[in-house]
Design an enzyme around this catalytic site. Structure first.
Site, PDB file in Angstrom:
ATOM      1  N   ASN A 111      -5.307  -6.513  -6.973  1.00  0.00           N
ATOM      2  CA  ASN A 111      -4.095  -6.636  -6.141  1.00  0.00           C
ATOM      3  C   ASN A 111      -4.187  -7.889  -5.271  1.00  0.00           C
ATOM      4  O   ASN A 111      -3.267  -8.699  -5.211  1.00  0.00           O
ATOM      5  CB  ASN A 111      -3.926  -5.416  -5.229  1.00  0.00           C
ATOM      6  CG  ASN A 111      -3.985  -4.121  -5.999  1.00  0.00           C
ATOM      7  OD1 ASN A 111      -3.732  -4.101  -7.187  1.00  0.00           O
ATOM      8  ND2 ASN A 111      -4.346  -3.029  -5.335  1.00  0.00           N
ATOM      9  N   ASP A 112      -5.320  -8.021  -4.597  1.00  0.00           N
ATOM     10  CA  ASP A 112      -5.488  -9.203  -3.757  1.00  0.00           C
ATOM     11  C   ASP A 112      -5.865 -10.420  -4.586  1.00  0.00           C
ATOM     12  O   ASP A 112      -5.461 -11.536  -4.262  1.00  0.00           O
ATOM     13  CB  ASP A 112      -6.544  -8.945  -2.669  1.00  0.00           C
ATOM     14  CG  ASP A 112      -5.937  -8.219  -1.490  1.00  0.00           C
ATOM     15  OD1 ASP A 112      -4.841  -8.627  -1.053  1.00  0.00           O
ATOM     16  OD2 ASP A 112      -6.515  -7.228  -1.016  1.00  0.00           O
ATOM     17  N   CYS A 163     -10.752  -2.035  -9.710  1.00  0.00           N
ATOM     18  CA  CYS A 163     -10.192  -0.950  -8.902  1.00  0.00           C
ATOM     19  C   CYS A 163      -8.778  -1.281  -8.428  1.00  0.00           C
ATOM     20  O   CYS A 163      -8.147  -0.472  -7.761  1.00  0.00           O
ATOM     21  CB  CYS A 163     -11.094  -0.618  -7.724  1.00  0.00           C
ATOM     22  SG  CYS A 163     -11.249  -1.977  -6.563  1.00  0.00           S
ATOM     23  N   ARG A 200     -10.343   4.304  -0.078  1.00  0.00           N
ATOM     24  CA  ARG A 200      -9.917   3.310   0.924  1.00  0.00           C
ATOM     25  C   ARG A 200     -10.136   3.925   2.306  1.00  0.00           C
ATOM     26  O   ARG A 200      -9.251   4.570   2.863  1.00  0.00           O
ATOM     27  CB  ARG A 200      -8.443   2.960   0.728  1.00  0.00           C
ATOM     28  CG  ARG A 200      -8.151   2.142  -0.539  1.00  0.00           C
ATOM     29  CD  ARG A 200      -6.667   1.864  -0.677  1.00  0.00           C
ATOM     30  NE  ARG A 200      -6.354   0.762  -1.561  1.00  0.00           N
ATOM     31  CZ  ARG A 200      -6.026   0.901  -2.846  1.00  0.00           C
ATOM     32  NH1 ARG A 200      -5.978   2.093  -3.398  1.00  0.00           N
ATOM     33  NH2 ARG A 200      -5.752  -0.170  -3.570  1.00  0.00           N
ATOM     34  N   HIS A 232       0.817  -1.216   0.000  1.00  0.00           N
ATOM     35  CA  HIS A 232       0.000   0.000   0.000  1.00  0.00           C
ATOM     36  C   HIS A 232       0.846   1.259   0.000  1.00  0.00           C
ATOM     37  O   HIS A 232       0.383   2.313  -0.404  1.00  0.00           O
ATOM     38  CB  HIS A 232      -0.983  -0.031   1.171  1.00  0.00           C
ATOM     39  CG  HIS A 232      -2.122  -0.950   0.892  1.00  0.00           C
ATOM     40  ND1 HIS A 232      -2.092  -2.275   1.239  1.00  0.00           N
ATOM     41  CD2 HIS A 232      -3.277  -0.752   0.210  1.00  0.00           C
ATOM     42  CE1 HIS A 232      -3.196  -2.847   0.814  1.00  0.00           C
ATOM     43  NE2 HIS A 232      -3.933  -1.952   0.184  1.00  0.00           N
ATOM     44  N   ARG A 277       1.770 -10.506  -1.511  1.00  0.00           N
ATOM     45  CA  ARG A 277       2.061  -9.261  -2.224  1.00  0.00           C
ATOM     46  C   ARG A 277       3.037  -8.367  -1.477  1.00  0.00           C
ATOM     47  O   ARG A 277       3.591  -7.417  -2.038  1.00  0.00           O
ATOM     48  CB  ARG A 277       0.761  -8.501  -2.543  1.00  0.00           C
ATOM     49  CG  ARG A 277       0.036  -7.963  -1.335  1.00  0.00           C
ATOM     50  CD  ARG A 277      -1.368  -7.493  -1.694  1.00  0.00           C
ATOM     51  NE  ARG A 277      -1.451  -6.056  -1.888  1.00  0.00           N
ATOM     52  CZ  ARG A 277      -2.588  -5.373  -1.878  1.00  0.00           C
ATOM     53  NH1 ARG A 277      -3.738  -5.984  -1.729  1.00  0.00           N
ATOM     54  NH2 ARG A 277      -2.597  -4.074  -2.037  1.00  0.00           N
ATOM     55  N   GLU A 294     -12.140  -9.906  -4.895  1.00  0.00           N
ATOM     56  CA  GLU A 294     -10.680  -9.915  -4.728  1.00  0.00           C
ATOM     57  C   GLU A 294     -10.179 -11.232  -4.153  1.00  0.00           C
ATOM     58  O   GLU A 294      -9.027 -11.341  -3.754  1.00  0.00           O
ATOM     59  CB  GLU A 294     -10.217  -8.714  -3.903  1.00  0.00           C
ATOM     60  CG  GLU A 294     -10.881  -8.548  -2.565  1.00  0.00           C
ATOM     61  CD  GLU A 294     -10.375  -7.333  -1.809  1.00  0.00           C
ATOM     62  OE1 GLU A 294      -9.313  -6.788  -2.129  1.00  0.00           O
ATOM     63  OE2 GLU A 294     -11.054  -6.939  -0.844  1.00  0.00           O
TER      64      GLU A 294
HETATM   65  C1  PEP Z   1      -7.170  -4.789  -4.376  1.00  0.00           C
HETATM   66  O1  PEP Z   1      -6.958  -5.721  -3.607  1.00  0.00           O
HETATM   67  O2  PEP Z   1      -7.019  -4.857  -5.615  1.00  0.00           O
HETATM   68  C2  PEP Z   1      -7.619  -3.478  -3.855  1.00  0.00           C
HETATM   69  C3  PEP Z   1      -8.019  -2.526  -4.649  1.00  0.00           C
HETATM   70  O3  PEP Z   1      -7.570  -3.282  -2.515  1.00  0.00           O
HETATM   71  P1  PEP Z   1      -6.230  -3.081  -1.661  1.00  0.00           P
HETATM   72  O4  PEP Z   1      -5.095  -2.882  -2.617  1.00  0.00           O
HETATM   73  O5  PEP Z   1      -6.449  -1.916  -0.784  1.00  0.00           O
HETATM   74  O6  PEP Z   1      -6.127  -4.356  -0.897  1.00  0.00           O
HETATM   75 MG    MG Z   2      -7.659  -5.648  -1.579  1.00  0.00          MG
END
Ligand code: PEP
Ligand code: MG
Length: 546
Positions: free
Chosen positions: A451-452, A499, A294, A188, A462, A428
């Site tokens: 991302n997740d 997203c 977020r 993040h 990650r 996710e």
């Molecule tokens: C994701 O997981 O793609 C996401 C947008 O949320 P974060 O990166 O905050 O976990």
């Molecule tokens: Mg996420």
């Protein structure tokens, strides 16, 4: 000139003075006092409070991890009982007629340095304990320090590592760039740097003390960091900066234009934000709204649970500032790398698979209801939508709906106005992707968190920089899941967007259009480059050529 290489996680060039961010170093003010006795008593009270806190921590740790694991707190208590330490604090207060905070910081500094200089490795490690104890004392003395770094000029910030809670609190107008020694491209902290549109490097091997205060140039695109650069390097990179600025100015022409392909397919382009300070960039880059706020950063910036009223004010401000544009606020996604001390979460072996996001909300109803009340109230002031993170099962959505019904009933009974925001699910986890046909019946829209989704689909942490090359968001497993989710959403008559960071990957924009993705939510600086590409694309022709 020294050249260091790192991993560029946010592009662009920054030139400026280097400032090293050292964790836990609070900037204590030296204040003259008149009543030394009162100041020593204040110190004594803080010391007793700290002893009490450490005792409680020791008992808790004993229960949870056993006596051996709890020994560290016993060690900290011993420092507080140390006569030399206490005598030094009192003597500085009396002899220099200064505040207790200053005397503690000076004593802590002196003792920590003394330990750090010892030959014995065990004794050297005690330096960190002295720092910890002094920090606790300073907190007990006032606790007014909020972890914020105060800078007098814009700088290139160099740090060992930055937690998301630290990054979000940086005075952003003073941070030209971030360079860290550790950290991962998918963390993040990297995401925040991209949101702030500042060049950033992670995994840069350097000695912070050797670069502190010098002039530096960060090339986030090439992953290079120049310290005391020569004239040739300065002028080459200034030229790159100028070209990037030119490119950005050209993109400004796309403001006010639609994101529509040559053959008429529309793509909605929203921005990802972490707090209200990002709103200016949302407007400057002409986003159609916010596709991912977020909300956990509100919690990370605070040292206690934000109240309903505090949250309501923030959500309302976002809704009103964007006057009628859509704003998707994700409910609290604490856990994994986003840790908040006051949540007092139990230690977990695998926090990414642990109690995070919706799992916390469903296990702490008061916490969830507080946020939902604030969100429903704020939605009376604009076009808000609520997004639920880390969903894996249909039953979770049913519990959420029950909680929402309760919140609305209470607000109604109290005569408090509220709106009817859309409610969406973050896809996710592979589980959510695979049952997206069923989940589609429970939601007004889907937002795919790549991302997740990548982390869980490929079983790659990650946060672990050593695994960056295995963390492949282009993996067919991820792309097939995205396609499947979009199909299931459309079959149920709802929209599907992305997203996660992959949404900003220009090499996939055409592919997403071909899959029928309805919306992308990306760092604000990525909106106009994507709009440009969308307007140059013929989706039918791309599909035919795939
Ligand atoms: C994701 O997981 O793609 C996401 C947008 O949320 P974060 O990166 O905050 O976990
Ligand atoms: Mg996420």
């Amino acid at each position: 000139m020294e050249t260091y290489s790192g991993k560029g996680v946010s592009g662009g060039v920054a030139i400026g003075r280097i400032c090293v961010y050292r964790k836990g170093r609070r900037q204590v003010k030296r204040v003259r006092i008149t009543d030394a006795d009162a100041e020593v008593s204040r110190y004594e009270a803080a010391r007793e409070e700290t002893v009490r806190q450490l005792g409680a921590l020791y008992d808790k740790a004993c229960r949870e991890v056993g006596e051996a694991g709890a020994a560290i707190f016993e060690g900290h208590q011993m420092i507080l009982d140390d006569e030399d330490y206490n005598r030094s604090v009192a003597s500085i207060i009396r002899s220099q007629e200064v505040n207790a905070e200053y005397a503690v910081a000076a004593t802590g500094d002196h003792f920590a340095r003394m330990f750090a200089a010892m030959d014995d490795a065990y004794m050297r490690e005690r330096a960190a304990d002295v720092w910890d104890v002094s920090e606790r004392l300073l907190q007990a003395l006032g606790g007014e320090w909020d972890g914020r770094l105060s800078l007098h000029e814009p700088v290139i910030l160099v740090a060992e590592e930055l937690a998301p809670s630290e990054t979000v609190q940086l005075p952003r107008e003073k941070v030209l760039s971030i360079v860290t020694i550790r950290g991962s491209a998918n963390s993040h902290t990297a995401i925040l740097a991209r949101t702030m549109a500042i060049p950033a490097l992670v995994e840069t091997e350097l000695d912070p003390d050797a670069v502190d205060g010098k002039t530096g140039i960060v090339d986030g695109t090439e992953g290079l960091f120049y310290v005391e650069p020569d004239e040739e390097t300065i002028s080459a990179l200034r030229e790159r900066q100028r070209k990037e600025q030119e490119r950005r100015e050209l993109l400004q022409r796309l403001k006010g234009k639609e994101s529509v392909t040559l053959d008429g397919q529309r793509l909605k382009l929203y921005a990802n934000i972490g707090n209200v300070r990002d709103l200016a960039a949302v407007i400057q880059n002409d986003a159609e709204g916010v596709g991912l706020f977020r909300s956990e950063f509100l919690y990370l910036e605070s040292d206690r649970y934000p109240t309903e009223e505090e949250q309501f004010r923030v959500y309302r401000q976002v809704a009103e500032t964007l006057a009628g544009r859509r704003v998707v606020i994700r409910t609290l996604d604490i856990g994994a790398d986003k840790q908040c001390g006051y949540f007092e979460m139990e230690h977990e072996e695998n926090p990414a698979l642990g109690c995070r996001a919706i799992r916390i909300c469903l296990s702490r109803p008061e916490l969830f209801q507080t946020q939902l009340r604030a969100l429903f109230r704020a939605s009376a002031f604009g076009k808000l939508a609520i997004l639920y993170p880390m969903i894996t099962s249909v039953w979770e959505m049913q519990r959420i709906r029950e909680t929402v019904a309760l919140v609305k009933e209470e607000l109604g009974a109290q005569g408090i106005a509220f709106g009817e925001p859309e409610q969406g699910i973050m896809i996710e986890t592979p589980a959510a992707a695979l049952i997206s046909d069923e989940l589609a019946r429970e939601a007004d829209f889907f937002s795919i968190g790549t991302n997740d989704l990548t982390q869980y689909a490929l079983a790659v942490d990650r946060q672990n920089p050593k695994l960056d090359r295995f963390y492949d968001a282009h993996h067919p497993a991820v792309l097939r899941m995205i396609s499947m989710v979009v199909e299931n959403a459309h079959r149920a008559g709802i929209r599907a967007g992305i997203c996660g960071e992959l949404g900003a990957d220009l090499s996939l924009t055409r592919e997403f259009l071909a899959m029928g993705v309805d919306e992308l939510s990306v760092p604000p600086g990525s909106i106009l480059p994507i709009r440009k590409l969308v307007r140059e694309t013929n989706v039918e022709a791309y599909r035919a050529g795939r």
